[in-house]
Design an enzyme around this catalytic site. Structure first.
Site, PDB file in Angstrom:
ATOM      1  N   ASN A  16      10.146 -19.081  13.872  1.00 57.10           N
ATOM      2  CA  ASN A  16      10.865 -17.690  14.128  1.00 57.10           C
ATOM      3  C   ASN A  16       9.749 -16.647  14.606  1.00 57.10           C
ATOM      4  O   ASN A  16       8.755 -16.431  13.746  1.00 57.10           O
ATOM      5  CB  ASN A  16      11.383 -17.329  12.487  1.00 57.10           C
ATOM      6  CG  ASN A  16      11.534 -15.693  12.223  1.00 57.10           C
ATOM      7  OD1 ASN A  16      11.261 -15.162  12.967  1.00 57.10           O
ATOM      8  ND2 ASN A  16      12.490 -15.501  11.314  1.00 57.10           N
ATOM      9  N   GLY A  18       9.513 -13.427  14.981  1.00 62.02           N
ATOM     10  CA  GLY A  18       9.407 -12.289  14.058  1.00 62.02           C
ATOM     11  C   GLY A  18       8.233 -12.378  13.107  1.00 62.02           C
ATOM     12  O   GLY A  18       7.460 -11.705  12.554  1.00 62.02           O
ATOM     13  N   ASP A  75       8.568 -20.027   2.221  1.00 58.82           N
ATOM     14  CA  ASP A  75      10.102 -20.451   2.043  1.00 58.82           C
ATOM     15  C   ASP A  75      10.651 -19.348   1.058  1.00 58.82           C
ATOM     16  O   ASP A  75       9.859 -18.956   0.196  1.00 58.82           O
ATOM     17  CB  ASP A  75      10.320 -21.745   1.278  1.00 58.82           C
ATOM     18  CG  ASP A  75      11.661 -22.471   1.362  1.00 58.82           C
ATOM     19  OD1 ASP A  75      12.387 -22.245   2.590  1.00 58.82           O
ATOM     20  OD2 ASP A  75      12.270 -22.733   0.417  1.00 58.82           O
ATOM     21  N   SER A  76      11.781 -18.808   1.344  1.00 54.50           N
ATOM     22  CA  SER A  76      12.351 -17.834   0.455  1.00 54.50           C
ATOM     23  C   SER A  76      13.831 -17.738   0.195  1.00 54.50           C
ATOM     24  O   SER A  76      14.686 -18.455   0.841  1.00 54.50           O
ATOM     25  CB  SER A  76      11.982 -16.581   1.417  1.00 54.50           C
ATOM     26  OG  SER A  76      12.554 -16.650   2.519  1.00 54.50           O
ATOM     27  N   GLY A 157      20.110 -11.281   6.761  1.00 56.64           N
ATOM     28  CA  GLY A 157      20.327 -11.941   5.416  1.00 56.64           C
ATOM     29  C   GLY A 157      21.310 -11.105   4.325  1.00 56.64           C
ATOM     30  O   GLY A 157      22.100 -10.514   4.687  1.00 56.64           O
ATOM     31  N   LYS A 179      10.893  -1.217   3.994  1.00 55.39           N
ATOM     32  CA  LYS A 179      11.164  -2.496   3.572  1.00 55.39           C
ATOM     33  C   LYS A 179      10.167  -3.306   3.310  1.00 55.39           C
ATOM     34  O   LYS A 179       9.883  -4.054   2.386  1.00 55.39           O
ATOM     35  CB  LYS A 179      12.603  -3.080   4.009  1.00 55.39           C
ATOM     36  CG  LYS A 179      12.806  -4.348   3.404  1.00 55.39           C
ATOM     37  CD  LYS A 179      13.743  -5.195   4.418  1.00 55.39           C
ATOM     38  CE  LYS A 179      13.852  -6.929   3.822  1.00 55.39           C
ATOM     39  NZ  LYS A 179      14.203  -7.955   4.554  1.00 55.39           N
ATOM     40  N   HIS A 184       9.252  -9.398  -1.297  1.00 55.24           N
ATOM     41  CA  HIS A 184       8.546 -10.488  -1.804  1.00 55.24           C
ATOM     42  C   HIS A 184       7.719 -11.109  -0.856  1.00 55.24           C
ATOM     43  O   HIS A 184       6.700 -11.694  -1.380  1.00 55.24           O
ATOM     44  CB  HIS A 184       9.755 -11.229  -2.104  1.00 55.24           C
ATOM     45  CG  HIS A 184      10.844 -11.504  -0.892  1.00 55.24           C
ATOM     46  ND1 HIS A 184      11.549 -10.336  -0.455  1.00 55.24           N
ATOM     47  CD2 HIS A 184      11.406 -12.497  -0.225  1.00 55.24           C
ATOM     48  CE1 HIS A 184      12.559 -10.777   0.514  1.00 55.24           C
ATOM     49  NE2 HIS A 184      12.238 -11.863   0.613  1.00 55.24           N
ATOM     50  N   ARG A 185       7.864 -11.061   0.453  1.00 52.92           N
ATOM     51  CA  ARG A 185       7.011 -11.589   1.344  1.00 52.92           C
ATOM     52  C   ARG A 185       5.590 -10.776   1.203  1.00 52.92           C
ATOM     53  O   ARG A 185       4.689 -11.355   1.378  1.00 52.92           O
ATOM     54  CB  ARG A 185       7.590 -11.462   2.945  1.00 52.92           C
ATOM     55  CG  ARG A 185       8.171 -12.802   3.278  1.00 52.92           C
ATOM     56  CD  ARG A 185       8.589 -12.850   4.572  1.00 52.92           C
ATOM     57  NE  ARG A 185       9.606 -11.981   4.647  1.00 52.92           N
ATOM     58  CZ  ARG A 185      10.988 -12.066   4.358  1.00 52.92           C
ATOM     59  NH1 ARG A 185      11.158 -13.033   3.802  1.00 52.92           N
ATOM     60  NH2 ARG A 185      11.905 -11.197   4.478  1.00 52.92           N
TER      61      ARG A 185
HETATM   62  P1  IMP Z   1      14.215 -19.541   4.896  1.00 52.60           P
HETATM   63  O1  IMP Z   1      13.973 -19.115   6.315  1.00 52.60           O
HETATM   64  O2  IMP Z   1      14.251 -21.145   4.700  1.00 52.60           O
HETATM   65  O3  IMP Z   1      13.218 -19.085   3.968  1.00 52.60           O
HETATM   66  O4  IMP Z   1      15.506 -19.062   4.431  1.00 52.60           O
HETATM   67  C1  IMP Z   1      15.531 -17.864   3.611  1.00 52.60           C
HETATM   68  C2  IMP Z   1      16.995 -17.221   3.588  1.00 52.60           C
HETATM   69  O5  IMP Z   1      16.864 -16.552   2.541  1.00 52.60           O
HETATM   70  C3  IMP Z   1      17.381 -16.424   4.745  1.00 52.60           C
HETATM   71  O6  IMP Z   1      18.280 -17.069   5.739  1.00 52.60           O
HETATM   72  C4  IMP Z   1      18.066 -15.234   3.916  1.00 52.60           C
HETATM   73  O7  IMP Z   1      19.359 -15.706   3.769  1.00 52.60           O
HETATM   74  C5  IMP Z   1      17.348 -15.265   2.553  1.00 52.60           C
HETATM   75  N1  IMP Z   1      16.432 -14.140   2.876  1.00 52.60           N
HETATM   76  C6  IMP Z   1      15.014 -14.309   2.537  1.00 52.60           C
HETATM   77  N2  IMP Z   1      14.202 -13.188   2.602  1.00 52.60           N
HETATM   78  C7  IMP Z   1      15.144 -12.287   2.810  1.00 52.60           C
HETATM   79  C8  IMP Z   1      15.100 -10.934   2.969  1.00 52.60           C
HETATM   80  O8  IMP Z   1      14.094 -10.175   3.079  1.00 52.60           O
HETATM   81  N3  IMP Z   1      16.417 -10.266   3.055  1.00 52.60           N
HETATM   82  C9  IMP Z   1      17.591 -10.691   2.976  1.00 52.60           C
HETATM   83  N4  IMP Z   1      17.831 -12.181   2.855  1.00 52.60           N
HETATM   84  C10 IMP Z   1      16.638 -12.779   2.755  1.00 52.60           C
END
Ligand code: IMP
Length: 198
Positions: A16, A18, A75-76, A157, A179, A184-185
């Site tokens: 990603n 970004g 991971d989020s 998201g 934001k 959280h990040r």
């Molecule tokens: P990752 O890329 O596997 O960490 O997936 C994280 C998923 O969590 C994303 O596809 C979003 O659906 C959701 N997510 C994580 N951070 C955010 C945020 O800051 N805003 C909205 N959705 C988030």
């Protein structure tokens, strides 16, 4: 005490752009050359872990091993308390292969309809893996409330249904910089920088 980071080069285990740019900017003051998994043509492992930390670590470990360099991954997800933490690890998967987050948000609303407790949090775990396999993880959270209907078109998201505590707008209505400063990040990154780079 976390191990200090003294490596000259760091792989950002993400495709990603970004995310890679954001991390590179954050680490700019620390004389670390940042290179992305895309630039090194590294494969993305399946996220088979049962926690956010396990998934962040397996992604960082895969890149560190493949490149022979230190690597950082995150991971989020969104965890809704009344839903036992769902969508949680499956936050991205609830949107399906078409990455349809209107569908994922509608699913959150449908499941949450009969609960009074609308509290939720976003979580981000960063994993930093050294070339010798040492790993440090850092967790950030932001708590808030799920709102129905969705509001705002900024962000990505689940942003349009999440109102962070102490605010009245959804993340979908926040200016991007406002934001990014409180997410959280951001919390997880600050812990990483304080522990390993300062
Ligand atoms: P990752 O890329 O596997 O960490 O997936 C994280 C998923 O969590 C994303 O596809 C979003 O659906 C959701 N997510 C994580 N951070 C955010 C945020 O800051 N805003 C909205 N959705 C988030």
């Amino acid at each position: 005490m976390a191990r200090r980071f003294n490596e000259q080069k760091l792989v950002i285990a993400s495709h990603n752009q970004g995310k890679v740019r954001e991390i590179a900017e954050l680490l700019a003051p620390y004389q670390t050359e940042v290179v992305s998994a895309t630039e090194l043509d590294l494969a993305e492992p399946d996220e088979t872990g049962s926690t956010f930390a396990a998934n962040a670590e397996l992604k960082a470990r895969a890149s560190a091993q493949a490149a022979g360099l230190a690597a950082l991954a995150d991971d989020s997800g969104l965890c809704v308390n009344a839903l036992g933490g769902d969508p949680g690890l499956f936050s991205a998967r609830w949107a399906g292969p078409a990455k349809d987050f209107s569908m994922a948000m509608a699913e959150v609303h449908r499941k949450l309809r009969d609960y009074e407790d609308k509290s939720a949090y976003f979580i981000s775990v960063l994993a930093l893996v050294w070339p010798d396999g040492h790993c440090e993880t850092f967790e950030g959270r932001i708590t808030g409330t799920i709102t129905d209907p969705a509001h705002g078109h900024n962000g990505f998201g689940y942003d349009p249904i999440f109102v962070p505590d102490g605010h009245s707008l959804t993340f979908g209505e926040f200016e991007p910089a406002a934001k990014n400063a409180i997410t959280h990040r951001a919390v997880a990154f600050q812990k990483l920088v304080n522990s390993c780079f300062e």
